[in-house]
Design a protein around this motif. Structure first.
Motif, mmCIF file in Angstrom:
data_model
loop_
_atom_site.group_PDB
_atom_site.id
_atom_site.type_symbol
_atom_site.label_atom_id
_atom_site.label_comp_id
_atom_site.label_asym_id
_atom_site.label_seq_id
_atom_site.Cartn_x
_atom_site.Cartn_y
_atom_site.Cartn_z
ATOM 1 N N ASP A 202 -3.010 8.939 6.761
ATOM 2 C CA ASP A 202 -1.779 8.322 7.509
ATOM 3 C C ASP A 202 -2.179 7.929 8.802
ATOM 4 O O ASP A 202 -1.512 6.912 9.162
ATOM 5 N N GLN A 203 -2.823 8.707 9.424
ATOM 6 C CA GLN A 203 -3.306 8.165 10.856
ATOM 7 C C GLN A 203 -4.353 7.104 10.736
ATOM 8 O O GLN A 203 -4.006 6.240 11.657
ATOM 9 N N ALA A 204 -5.014 6.980 9.853
ATOM 10 C CA ALA A 204 -6.217 5.909 9.793
ATOM 11 C C ALA A 204 -5.386 4.553 9.414
ATOM 12 O O ALA A 204 -5.735 3.428 9.929
ATOM 13 N N THR A 205 -4.208 4.739 8.536
ATOM 14 C CA THR A 205 -3.225 3.468 8.484
ATOM 15 C C THR A 205 -2.619 3.213 9.489
ATOM 16 O O THR A 205 -2.548 1.901 9.699
ATOM 17 N N GLY A 206 -2.254 4.030 10.389
ATOM 18 C CA GLY A 206 -1.701 3.657 11.375
ATOM 19 C C GLY A 206 -2.512 2.758 12.428
ATOM 20 O O GLY A 206 -2.113 1.885 13.027
ATOM 21 N N VAL A 207 -3.819 3.159 12.391
ATOM 22 C CA VAL A 207 -4.957 2.463 13.327
ATOM 23 C C VAL A 207 -4.934 1.098 12.834
ATOM 24 O O VAL A 207 -4.797 0.040 13.558
ATOM 25 N N ILE A 208 -4.893 0.817 11.287
ATOM 26 C CA ILE A 208 -5.145 -0.523 10.875
ATOM 27 C C ILE A 208 -4.020 -1.227 11.037
ATOM 28 O O ILE A 208 -4.198 -2.541 11.380
ATOM 29 N N MET A 209 -2.898 -0.695 10.902
ATOM 30 C CA MET A 209 -1.658 -1.510 10.992
ATOM 31 C C MET A 209 -1.470 -1.912 12.370
ATOM 32 O O MET A 209 -0.636 -2.954 12.806
ATOM 33 N N ILE B 246 -1.977 -0.987 1.886
ATOM 34 C CA ILE B 246 -1.425 -1.841 1.205
ATOM 35 C C ILE B 246 -0.036 -1.325 0.964
ATOM 36 O O ILE B 246 0.927 -2.295 1.299
ATOM 37 N N GLU B 247 0.086 -0.334 0.661
ATOM 38 C CA GLU B 247 1.631 0.404 0.646
ATOM 39 C C GLU B 247 2.402 0.312 1.731
ATOM 40 O O GLU B 247 3.501 -0.143 1.789
ATOM 41 N N LYS B 248 1.656 0.618 2.932
ATOM 42 C CA LYS B 248 2.728 0.623 4.234
ATOM 43 C C LYS B 248 2.695 -0.890 4.633
ATOM 44 O O LYS B 248 3.908 -0.958 5.517
ATOM 45 N N SER B 249 1.836 -1.882 4.623
ATOM 46 C CA SER B 249 2.187 -3.068 4.801
ATOM 47 C C SER B 249 3.356 -3.882 4.069
ATOM 48 O O SER B 249 3.591 -4.974 4.653
ATOM 49 N N ASN B 250 3.641 -3.356 2.988
ATOM 50 C CA ASN B 250 4.662 -4.033 2.416
ATOM 51 C C ASN B 250 4.529 -5.632 1.740
ATOM 52 O O ASN B 250 5.219 -6.315 1.706
ATOM 53 N N GLY B 251 3.026 -5.628 1.774
ATOM 54 C CA GLY B 251 2.976 -7.129 1.186
ATOM 55 C C GLY B 251 2.831 -8.084 2.431
ATOM 56 O O GLY B 251 2.863 -9.365 2.241
ATOM 57 N N ASP B 252 3.214 -7.794 3.614
ATOM 58 C CA ASP B 252 3.376 -8.799 4.618
ATOM 59 C C ASP B 252 2.008 -9.417 5.162
ATOM 60 O O ASP B 252 1.818 -10.651 5.451
ATOM 61 N N LYS B 253 0.938 -8.493 4.988
ATOM 62 C CA LYS B 253 -0.399 -9.046 5.296
ATOM 63 C C LYS B 253 -1.496 -8.423 4.369
ATOM 64 O O LYS B 253 -1.287 -7.138 3.835
ATOM 65 N N PRO B 254 -2.528 -9.343 3.747
ATOM 66 C CA PRO B 254 -3.384 -8.667 2.908
ATOM 67 C C PRO B 254 -4.306 -7.572 3.759
ATOM 68 O O PRO B 254 -4.569 -7.582 4.833
ATOM 69 N N VAL B 255 -4.954 -6.485 2.868
ATOM 70 C CA VAL B 255 -5.811 -5.652 3.560
ATOM 71 C C VAL B 255 -7.334 -5.844 3.191
ATOM 72 O O VAL B 255 -7.347 -6.264 1.811
ATOM 73 N N TYR B 256 -8.076 -5.972 4.088
ATOM 74 C CA TYR B 256 -9.347 -6.377 3.782
ATOM 75 C C TYR B 256 -10.351 -5.185 4.062
ATOM 76 O O TYR B 256 -10.017 -4.396 4.913
ATOM 77 N N ILE B 257 -11.472 -5.167 3.273
ATOM 78 C CA ILE B 257 -12.820 -4.232 3.659
ATOM 79 C C ILE B 257 -13.686 -5.136 4.374
ATOM 80 O O ILE B 257 -14.158 -5.866 3.492
ATOM 81 N N GLN B 258 -14.142 -4.890 5.197
ATOM 82 C CA GLN B 258 -15.196 -6.039 6.125
ATOM 83 C C GLN B 258 -16.606 -5.147 5.937
ATOM 84 O O GLN B 258 -16.849 -4.338 6.692
#
Length: 437
Positions: free
Chosen positions: A112-119, A153-165
């Motif tokens: 959850d914390q990591a997802t917040g960082v990414i968002m 991906i779940e938290k973004s609700n499809g507004d933006k794609p999620v990438y792994i760089q």
């Protein structure tokens, strides 16, 4: 006070400028390539190979401006002072099975914390091999990075794609200070798109395929050698070929002609190394008996040169008499400044020597050297400024202080120069005794 680990902080921003300078100046060459591959239309997780202990996050931190958040194994967060220091440095814990079942339950909070960082658009940096290893290969990637991507991906609700760089970190030497490092950003993997294309498969199956894709793209960014019984022989073969000047020039010309572009800096070295590895692997695939015989001879030569204190570079380049004569003059001319640097640099190199005596993992050598240099750079400068200005006129003191600034760098650079010089002399004397290829 920061509410989230990724929040801005003026002291962190101020300190990062000094840290970035310290990291980059700890290498004879520091090169970042492929930043144009980092997507700007989505949420991004940075994934890097892990070969050089804490130097890997340091070179990643300094690869671009701005904040970054890292993860580290949870056991180093046990003490309060460590938790506070790591939190300030934007490092958060991640738990492993070996930490216990109860501890692993905390990983939901970490995700959850990591997802917040990414968002928030802050680069979240993870080393998916989960441990460091000084080899030109990759360990099996852990599932944690894919769980984080799935959560994003779940938290973004499809507004933006999620990438792994995928990011490859390539060192010219894992254990020598002041080596060279190439940080290479590859083509990102669009996790959102990938899962849409595999929506008819269970998530674990799709994530397994994503792991294979990420492994492939990480391998493209480094000199990759399969981790098997031929690893040492293939790497030795690679350096014997790639460090030969004639082979290097000819092979580089062929690569640049084939790709239709000129390579620069460390990309040249990496490209030629990759070509030599590809040749070795092709030989093993197509002519297994020939490869087996060659690898046995290469391995015998490797063991012989290690016993005789000879570098692989000395064998590959085989310098001539006039080259050795010229470098002997250079070595002699460099001695006075080397002695001066030894004196003014003692505040830093003595603690380094003492600390390294207690280091059991060679991959931490450069981490220890860098940490001491970072911590003592300013105190050492103040001490010698006081000494010089108390003992000499201000003009002489200013000159001495100026010459003292690169003292530690010169100590290591001259040491490397002299070490190869001695290795070259040994090779000239003993080359007839060497096992034949």
């Amino acid at each position: 006070m920061r509410e989230h680990i990724q929040d801005k902080g003026w002291f962190y921003t101020f300190l990062k400028v000094f840290v970035d300078w310290s990291v980059r100046s700890s290498f004879r060459r520091y090169q970042v390539e492929g930043l144009g591959n980092v997507p700007d239309d989505g949420h991004v997780i940075w994934a890097s190979n892990h070969t050089n202990a804490l130097m890997d996050p340091m070179v990643m931190l300094s690869s671009t401006r701005g904040r970054k958040v890292f993860v580290a194994r949870a056991d180093i967060f046990k003490k309060k002072w460590a938790r506070e220091a790591l939190s300030f440095l934007r490092v958060m814990p991640i738990y492993r099975i070996r930490d216990g079942i109860d501890a692993v339950k905390h990983n939901n909070e970490c995700i959850d914390q990591a997802t917040g960082v990414i968002m928030d658009g802050v680069p979240f940096v993870i080393f998916p091999e989960a441990t460091h290893r000084a080899k030109h290969s990759l360990l099996k990637l852990s599932k944690g990075i894919f769980h984080i991507a799935e959560s994003a991906i779940e938290k973004s609700n499809g507004d933006k794609p999620v990438y792994i760089q995928p990011i490859g970190v390539e060192y010219s030497d894992y254990f020598r200070f002041r080596n060279k490092v190439l940080i290479r950003f590859g083509k990102p993997a669009n996790v959102s798109k990938f899962l849409e294309e595999h929506n008819d498969e269970p998530i674990p199956v799709a994530m397994l395929k994503m792991r294979e894709l990420l492994t492939e793209r990480l391998a493209e960014q480094i000199v990759y050698i399969p981790d098997d019984e031929d690893y040492d022989a293939i790497w030795e073969y690679t350096k014997l070929k790639a460090d030969n000047r004639d082979y290097f020039k000819k092979t580089l010309a062929g690569i640049e002609s084939r790709e239709g572009k000129k390579l620069k800096g460390l990309l040249k070295i990496q490209a030629v190394d990759k070509e030599a590895v590809a040749q070795a692997l092709a030989m093993r695939q197509n002519e297994p008996e020939k490869a087996r015989e060659l690898f046995a001879k290469v391995d015998a030569l490797r063991l012989w040169r290690l016993q005789n204190g000879i570098s692989v570079y000395s064998i590959a380049r085989d310098p001539g008499f006039f080259n050795l004569l010229f470098r002997s003059i250079v070595a002699l001319l460099g001695v006075p400044y080397y002695l001066f640097c030894g004196v003014v640099g003692c505040i830093k190199w003595v603690p380094i020597v003492l600390i390294l005596r207690g280091v059991t993992d060679d991959a931490f050598y450069n981490t220890a050297r860098y940490g001491v240099r970072l911590g003592l750079a300013i105190p050492a400068l103040i001490v010698w400024a006081l000494i010089f200005f108390l003992l000499f006129s201000w003009k002489i003191a200013a000159v001495l202080l100026l010459f003292s600034l690169p003292s530690l760098k010169y100590l290591y650079d001259y040491g490397a120069f002299f070490r190869i010089f001695i290795s070259d002399i040994r090779w000239k004397i003993r080359k007839r005794q060497a096992p034949k290829l």
